[in-house]
Design an enzyme around this catalytic site. Sequence first.
Site, mmCIF file in Angstrom:
data_model
loop_
_atom_site.group_PDB
_atom_site.id
_atom_site.type_symbol
_atom_site.label_atom_id
_atom_site.label_comp_id
_atom_site.label_asym_id
_atom_site.label_seq_id
_atom_site.Cartn_x
_atom_site.Cartn_y
_atom_site.Cartn_z
ATOM 1 N N SER A 1 60.013 18.957 -57.763
ATOM 2 C CA SER A 1 59.060 19.271 -58.840
ATOM 3 C C SER A 1 57.956 20.221 -58.402
ATOM 4 O O SER A 1 57.184 20.688 -59.239
ATOM 5 C CB SER A 1 58.438 17.971 -59.374
ATOM 6 O OG SER A 1 59.434 17.128 -59.896
ATOM 7 N N GLU B 1 38.351 31.201 6.401
ATOM 8 C CA GLU B 1 39.402 32.188 6.615
ATOM 9 C C GLU B 1 39.041 33.329 7.569
ATOM 10 O O GLU B 1 39.906 33.816 8.290
ATOM 11 C CB GLU B 1 39.808 32.786 5.254
ATOM 12 C CG GLU B 1 40.479 31.809 4.305
ATOM 13 C CD GLU B 1 41.840 31.366 4.813
ATOM 14 O OE1 GLU B 1 42.602 32.202 5.330
ATOM 15 O OE2 GLU B 1 42.124 30.157 4.726
#
Length: 814
Positions: free
Chosen positions: A489, A107
């Site tokens: 139950s 870059e």
Amino acid sequence: MSQTKNTPSKKSPPAKHGSAFLRFIVKSAVLLGGFALCGVLLGGMALALAWPNLPDLHAMTDYRPRVPLRIFTADRVLIGEFGEERRNVLRFNEIPDVMKSAVLAAEDDRFYQHGGIDWQGVVRAGVTNLVNMSKTQGASTITMQVARNFYLSSEKTYSRKFYELLLTFKIEASLGKDQILELYMNQIYLGHRAYGFAAAARTYFGKPLAEVTPAEAAMLAGIPKAPSRFNPISNRPRAELRQRYVLGRMQSLGYLTEPEYKTAMAQPIVIKSAEGTPAGGYAVHGEYVAELARQLLYNVYQDNVYSRGINIYTTVQSKDQESAYRALRDGVIDYTRRAPYPGPEEQLEMPAGVEKDPQALDDFLDGVFEKFPDSGDLLTGVVLSASPNEIKVARSSREIVSITDKKILGIVARALGDKVKPEMRIKRGSVVYLHQVGEGWEVINMPSVQAAFVSLTPQDGAIRSLVGGFDFYRGNFNRVTQAWRQPGSNIKPFIYAASLERGLTPATQISDQPFSLTAAQTGSKAWSPKNYGNQYEPMLTMRQGLYKSKNMVTIRIMQAIGPQYAQDYLTRFGFDKSRQPPVLPMALGAGAVTPLQLAGAYAVFANGGYRITPYLIDRVTDSSGKVLMQSKPVVAGDASARAIDARTAYVMDDMLRGVATSGTAARARAILKRNDLAGKTGTTNESVDAWFSGYTPALVATAWLGYDQPKSLGSRETGGGVALPIWLEYMQDALKGVPEETRRPRPEGLLVDGGELYFAEFPPGQAVARLGLPVNDSLGDFLSTLGESQSPRGGVTVAPTMRGDSQMSQNLQF
């Protein structure tokens, strides 16, 4: 004498052209000077106007990037990220030199020499572009890119470029070169929602940035030029071309020696996304946990929660969570395997001979996989051929599965015959799911039944695992917290506990004969509840009634203590009063609960009688590790949290241990071979909901299985048959290597007579001895009368069947 005529010599006329040129030069110089002065003045004015409007550099000097919300288990395993940007911010000295070198080579190789604008680069780019008559090179420096990324848009206007130049100078004047490079390497976008090179290393190579090789660093450094085109997942060939260019630059600039360059050029690149990235998934299946944690914190921070780098540390243990996930899926698949095979997912017209053309077959399968994606270990496939002796299924042109095992084929045998309905038949073009069984495969349908599982620590309510359904990605409805279902139950132990404080004991003898009420007695319609399997006995003790989960025994207990008292008593465990109507059917689980409520309620028995509040989030930190929120749970032992008498908790724990030893949940002790287990099964009418809730002194868990739209699981399916196996598989992992815990000491005020437990105020001879039996018992008769007086028409009302809904449980808090 002759006179010589003197004639003056001819002089050249004034150089009008020269003087005019000179004047032109002077005027031009003055004009240019004026223009230059005007330009300077205008530039100065523009600078004077623009400079104060440049952004403050506080965002750079106090760098706080848009870091996503991250969610972790208690042992720091990442299970979720929320936010568009994925980052792992590193400081300059944490970034490896090879990565810095690759970025500079790709870059801005003169980054440390120029002052923000590389004039040599500008001239070089200008000449190159002029020669090529197109913009083939740019001269943007790293500092200019930082300015653009932090503050400016990417629009191509002169004003934007002017501001970019000014901001570049300001950045260079305010920050050091290392600071600027650090910002760039953490901020730059690198494709696939990865921001910064640390995140990109995990996204593309599945490793931390510190471990990248020169070849990998060069590939990463090549991405910023065009993130969507040069990343190795989207376009590997272009990424490799760019990588070779960057490696060449690194060598020419002296960052790599010749041998290092050759090694890097020869290194094969392996693309592998790390766990915890969008492409790589997560190491632990904590999708429901992560989503619930996100919802809880969103209520606090709203949309800001996705960009502040907030970390949520849950109470969930990664090992427990993964065990719960596997146990739930195994339980659902086992049930699905037993149920009748409903037929293929879809029937497609498959081109003749397509399997002979690998590319054509793969293209055909790609379309199928888009509509029918894999689900964990259930893999999509298309049938190439099918007969009662063999099924061939294609996953790809290179992966053809052949199933010939007769036992496995027997599961789908009804779909392989000639007389089966067309929509149910497995044949060429059928879309099916494959599931691995040992070394082979089976064909199975995508389960339509659902399940939920949650475990927690009874001492403080910390959730250890939570799985809200079979597959989060097929609907994120969380059945642990959002599904209100009939408990069947599973509610009975709480009715029994209420009765202990009204004078009943585990030795109380209770009729198990059929019970019915006429329409005149109920005020609506006749009610004739039944025991499971229509099996009745003349009489059972309360303890025996719980072990065998006898409905007639529980109804008579409820009738004796009164539905209103029972309703009020249930709220002590955290049940929603409005969802537990004070009517006799509540004794059989006609109310509504969530799995999380049940787990929290059973924790009261496990911890000695204290009501704890289940919670999921231990702490919340910001990106720097500062604690923003810290949980402060109520802990068992805190007097303010006392829910029931310690003696009641002890007696119920004693009876529930018996259920897990010789009752409906006897498989628990038989398989786990421990003496510190307790629990209760639960099955609703017509087997619509199946439950098991159980615990040790240190761990409580609840499992549920049923259909989202309530319907029967099958006449023979029970909580002990479909929910208990999920609980057992989880507990086998969770309790591995964990020693048995000794029982808490028996509380004061409990008597032991004939091997049974009694409250001191209800000793043998004074406690309720019988219910519903012909021999008179004064206290039992009194309680029955009291129960009848607490509600109209003899205290008996039949509630309509209650259905599930999607209201969110409010039991989770910080």
